[in-house]
Write an enzyme that holds these catalytic residues in place. Sequence first.
Site, PDB file in Angstrom:
ATOM      1  N   GLU A 101      20.676 -12.714   5.436  1.00 43.40           N
ATOM      2  CA  GLU A 101      21.032 -11.645   6.356  1.00 43.40           C
ATOM      3  C   GLU A 101      22.146 -11.988   7.319  1.00 43.40           C
ATOM      4  O   GLU A 101      22.101 -11.595   8.502  1.00 43.40           O
ATOM      5  CB  GLU A 101      19.792 -11.224   7.147  1.00 43.40           C
ATOM      6  CG  GLU A 101      19.227 -12.257   8.111  1.00 43.40           C
ATOM      7  CD  GLU A 101      18.159 -13.164   7.528  1.00 43.40           C
ATOM      8  OE1 GLU A 101      17.384 -13.734   8.311  1.00 43.40           O
ATOM      9  OE2 GLU A 101      18.101 -13.301   6.293  1.00 43.40           O
ATOM     10  N   ASN A 102      23.192 -12.678   6.888  1.00 47.02           N
ATOM     11  CA  ASN A 102      24.323 -12.922   7.781  1.00 47.02           C
ATOM     12  C   ASN A 102      24.775 -11.599   8.402  1.00 47.02           C
ATOM     13  O   ASN A 102      24.935 -10.602   7.712  1.00 47.02           O
ATOM     14  CB  ASN A 102      25.495 -13.525   7.004  1.00 47.02           C
ATOM     15  CG  ASN A 102      25.076 -14.671   6.116  1.00 47.02           C
ATOM     16  OD1 ASN A 102      24.426 -15.601   6.560  1.00 47.02           O
ATOM     17  ND2 ASN A 102      25.439 -14.587   4.844  1.00 47.02           N
TER      18      ASN A 102
ATOM     19  N   GLU B 205      10.784 -12.389   8.591  1.00 49.46           N
ATOM     20  CA  GLU B 205      10.764 -12.102   7.157  1.00 49.46           C
ATOM     21  C   GLU B 205       9.715 -11.049   6.795  1.00 49.46           C
ATOM     22  O   GLU B 205       9.941 -10.209   5.923  1.00 49.46           O
ATOM     23  CB  GLU B 205      10.520 -13.390   6.368  1.00 49.46           C
ATOM     24  CG  GLU B 205      11.609 -14.427   6.531  1.00 49.46           C
ATOM     25  CD  GLU B 205      12.988 -13.914   6.131  1.00 49.46           C
ATOM     26  OE1 GLU B 205      13.088 -12.902   5.405  1.00 49.46           O
ATOM     27  OE2 GLU B 205      13.985 -14.516   6.550  1.00 49.46           O
TER      28      GLU B 205
ATOM     29  N   GLU C   9      20.856 -20.712   6.951  1.00 51.47           N
ATOM     30  CA  GLU C   9      19.449 -20.760   7.346  1.00 51.47           C
ATOM     31  C   GLU C   9      18.745 -21.855   6.552  1.00 51.47           C
ATOM     32  O   GLU C   9      18.849 -21.900   5.330  1.00 51.47           O
ATOM     33  CB  GLU C   9      18.764 -19.414   7.076  1.00 51.47           C
ATOM     34  CG  GLU C   9      17.393 -19.311   7.703  1.00 51.47           C
ATOM     35  CD  GLU C   9      16.778 -17.920   7.550  1.00 51.47           C
ATOM     36  OE1 GLU C   9      16.067 -17.496   8.454  1.00 51.47           O
ATOM     37  OE2 GLU C   9      17.028 -17.280   6.518  1.00 51.47           O
TER      38      GLU C   9
ATOM     39  N   HIS D 227      17.070  -6.569   8.377  1.00 51.56           N
ATOM     40  CA  HIS D 227      17.306  -7.751   9.214  1.00 51.56           C
ATOM     41  C   HIS D 227      18.429  -7.537  10.233  1.00 51.56           C
ATOM     42  O   HIS D 227      18.503  -8.258  11.229  1.00 51.56           O
ATOM     43  CB  HIS D 227      17.693  -8.946   8.344  1.00 51.56           C
ATOM     44  CG  HIS D 227      16.537  -9.765   7.876  1.00 51.56           C
ATOM     45  ND1 HIS D 227      15.537 -10.213   8.707  1.00 51.56           N
ATOM     46  CD2 HIS D 227      16.246 -10.262   6.631  1.00 51.56           C
ATOM     47  CE1 HIS D 227      14.672 -10.935   8.012  1.00 51.56           C
ATOM     48  NE2 HIS D 227      15.074 -10.973   6.756  1.00 51.56           N
TER      49      HIS D 227
ATOM     50  N   HIS E 151      15.874  -5.027   2.377  1.00 49.06           N
ATOM     51  CA  HIS E 151      15.322  -6.135   3.166  1.00 49.06           C
ATOM     52  C   HIS E 151      16.399  -6.725   4.073  1.00 49.06           C
ATOM     53  O   HIS E 151      16.191  -6.901   5.285  1.00 49.06           O
ATOM     54  CB  HIS E 151      14.785  -7.204   2.199  1.00 49.06           C
ATOM     55  CG  HIS E 151      14.254  -8.440   2.845  1.00 49.06           C
ATOM     56  ND1 HIS E 151      12.914  -8.778   2.853  1.00 49.06           N
ATOM     57  CD2 HIS E 151      14.873  -9.463   3.489  1.00 49.06           C
ATOM     58  CE1 HIS E 151      12.742  -9.919   3.490  1.00 49.06           C
ATOM     59  NE2 HIS E 151      13.924 -10.373   3.873  1.00 49.06           N
ATOM     60  N   GLU E 152      17.550  -7.018   3.509  1.00 48.56           N
ATOM     61  CA  GLU E 152      18.619  -7.618   4.312  1.00 48.56           C
ATOM     62  C   GLU E 152      19.171  -6.628   5.332  1.00 48.56           C
ATOM     63  O   GLU E 152      19.529  -7.014   6.451  1.00 48.56           O
ATOM     64  CB  GLU E 152      19.742  -8.136   3.406  1.00 48.56           C
ATOM     65  CG  GLU E 152      19.288  -9.113   2.336  1.00 48.56           C
ATOM     66  CD  GLU E 152      18.453 -10.254   2.877  1.00 48.56           C
ATOM     67  OE1 GLU E 152      18.737 -10.747   3.982  1.00 48.56           O
ATOM     68  OE2 GLU E 152      17.497 -10.661   2.177  1.00 48.56           O
TER      69      GLU E 152
ATOM     70  N   GLY F 238      17.328 -15.159  -2.780  1.00 41.87           N
ATOM     71  CA  GLY F 238      17.693 -13.835  -3.249  1.00 41.87           C
ATOM     72  C   GLY F 238      18.858 -13.279  -2.462  1.00 41.87           C
ATOM     73  O   GLY F 238      19.763 -12.660  -3.017  1.00 41.87           O
ATOM     74  N   ALA F 239      18.839 -13.512  -1.141  1.00 49.56           N
ATOM     75  CA  ALA F 239      19.900 -13.005  -0.273  1.00 49.56           C
ATOM     76  C   ALA F 239      19.725 -13.628   1.102  1.00 49.56           C
ATOM     77  O   ALA F 239      18.726 -14.289   1.393  1.00 49.56           O
ATOM     78  CB  ALA F 239      19.849 -11.485  -0.185  1.00 49.56           C
TER      79      ALA F 239
END
Length: 849
Positions: A269-270, A323, A126, A304, A300-301, A266-267
């Site tokens: 979302e794959n 987001e 991303e 997603h 959070h991820e 931070g991370a």
Amino acid sequence: MPGENLTRIEAEERAALVTVHDYDVVLDVTTGPEVFRSQTTVRFAATEGASTFIDAITAEVHSITLNGVALDPAEVSDGVRIELSGLAAENELVVVADGRYMHTGEGLHRFVDPVDDEAYLYTQFEVPDSRRMFAVFEQPDLKAAFRFTVTAPAHWEVVSNSPTPEPVDAHEGAKTWAFEPTPRISSYITALIAGPYAVVRDELTSADGRVIPLGVFSRKSLSQFLDADYIFEKTKQGFEYFEAKFGVPYPFAKYDQLFVPEYNAGAMENAGAVTFTEFYVFRSKVTDAVRERRVVTILHELAHMWFGDLVTMKWWNDLWLNESFAEWASTIATAEATEWTEAWTTFNSMEKSWAYRQDQLPSTHPVVATINDLEDVQVNFDGITYAKGGSVLKQLVAWVGVDAFFEGVSAYFTKHGWGNTTLADLLAELEASSGRDLSDWSGLWLETAGVNTLRPEIETDDDGVITSFAVLQSATDEHPTIRPHRLAIGFYNLTGGKLVRDHRVELDVDGERTEVAELVGLTRPDLVLLNDDDLAYAKIRLDEASHGVALANLSEIEDPLARALVWSSVWDATRDAETRASDYLALVLGNIASETESTTLRIVLANAVLAASAYTAPERQAESRRAIADGFWRLAQEAAPGSDAQFQFVMNFAAIAEAGSHVDELADLYDGTLELEGLEIDTDLGWELLIALVASGRAGDTEIDERLAADNTATGQQSAAHARAAIQTLEGKERAWASLIDVDTATNTVVRETAEGFLRASDPSLLEAFVDRYFAMLEDIWEERSYAIAEKLVDGLYPSPLANRALADASRAWLDAHPDVPALRRLVIERLAGIDRALAAQARDAQDG
């Protein structure tokens, strides 16, 4: 970064011509440390006879075959795009190329662990970087199925979006993993993570009865610190919460979480293969704020997987919604499904403060931003996209009701699964579930920029009975929109030494003045708190009487969220040069000892350091820094042994300690001759103390070398880079500057750490020699480095500790001379805004009262 942009118009034109069926991507990562082999076969429908292009950032293109016809790479490929002409109704394109491993945290990143010399790979795509690994129509609305086949060293773990298959033998020392195709997803959430990762496995049962395999991965040299059981526990709590609230089972076949080195974010979302920064593998003590943030990030991820992966924005102008939804959803899930029940207090202290800062910059923009091209997307990963958007969604939930909100979201997922949407699609479902017309709400909240300020206006009779109560709303000249708010007003009274809420009213506020008739006739309380429970997105001010009570009794406010609201209000007034920075510092030292919420403590202490260093009048800054250092050291000694507060006071003491006795105490802590009960000087805290000693002139290269020899890890090397850049000599600063600007060899994490060390200056005048050099290098850096590195250099080397008029004038001069580099200008404008705010705060601090 020339030639790598993609405009929205180009994307729309391409989407009108092309429908992508699937990709077969064959990768060989055994070809050496610089490049990997990538073969992409993509099948797609097109308007017959049309011409378009596919994205492919390559080191070398070996062959291109379109519908069985070989194309000359020299004619149709420029290393960024491959031109395709004379398309058929159905097409097959095969591209064989070498891709280049990145060391910037973009594309396919390669890292070698200094502990054991093992190589680790991971992807970060991303916004536009899957094209660095394979040929792809790089835009979110051209979804497809992706099948990855990977040849890698036989002893590696290989992870992608689909469950990992059993490998088969390839050449000597290597195996090949052939993954099943993914569902139809966008290219930016595809993933490859490969290397000798250590893995812990578990599973859960989804709402629809499927068994979902779970994996948690880390580098071998960090695996002893990986608390996988806790991560699995939070993950399972999140699954149960989201599946129940969303009414849609988890959409993918498995869920891996991988902690990877040298990560920019931070991370990410794959789909089914989420990557996280290794900062969340705790090899040393961290604050409770960081531990809580890791939980919020995990959720959070996970959110997603539904919002973003199952249903994806059509174009990047709805990035904010992707987001913001995950920010809101992860916070409510953390508060309601985990032990971190005060997550909304954390949201106020951290996310909302970020949003308010960003929304007051000259570069602020509507939540629904105009995204003309990929460069616009990159700079809009900001506090508006994440924090303001999440705050506005919280306001929307209050506006429509939480049950109606979840009902609408569930219908949205059901209707649009595996597709692409716009904001209008979500609002339609929320209108249907709530019965509210959201067209005006959307226009006022999402299509205009700026933050409003709310103030109470209260009149009472001689007995203290309220005869009139109104909420006044104001806006700025630059952003004059007056908005509707759903908010609460709390009445707090001193009871048994505590400020306790004993009355609350919730209402809609709109216009410049809203009368609150239901409060008339009540006795005026000790403290009136607007936006109680933090439902609305607005700056708040206390009336004069409440302000006095709050400041005298801030630590006695019983509710942690109400306390955070007061802390935020006073800090915001300090930033706006309404309250003197010196008064804010006194408030901090008088009240922070009893703060129970780790993130509130973390933010308030950081604000105090900034206030002492940049917001107090220049002639009293040295005195202010000494006073804060004295106070932090006293608080550290008085804090409960081993507590989070003790740890935070020591960390912030190290960040601001000055010459003299403070450095003696730092040195004694570092070498163990001085001990605080319950405080362990572990690996990372030891580095923090050493960096502080270097920044004060008490240590240098010799001490850094000694510590690095004992901690020759990736984190140790990054800390050493930070420490060397903090050496308080012009020669030391020159060396740090040259390592970043004169050569392009530093990895993304070393760039970040070196820049942070460079700006540590006990005497900020040490940085004056770099002002002209900073502005002279900007354009070259922007053109020659990748976005991730260029942004770090532009932001990280701006000599903000100077905080003086000369730096502001130099910034304006550069901006006046460079009108045609919008993304670069924005970064400089934001840095300048910080200096302007500091100058205004300094002027206010110099005044009496």
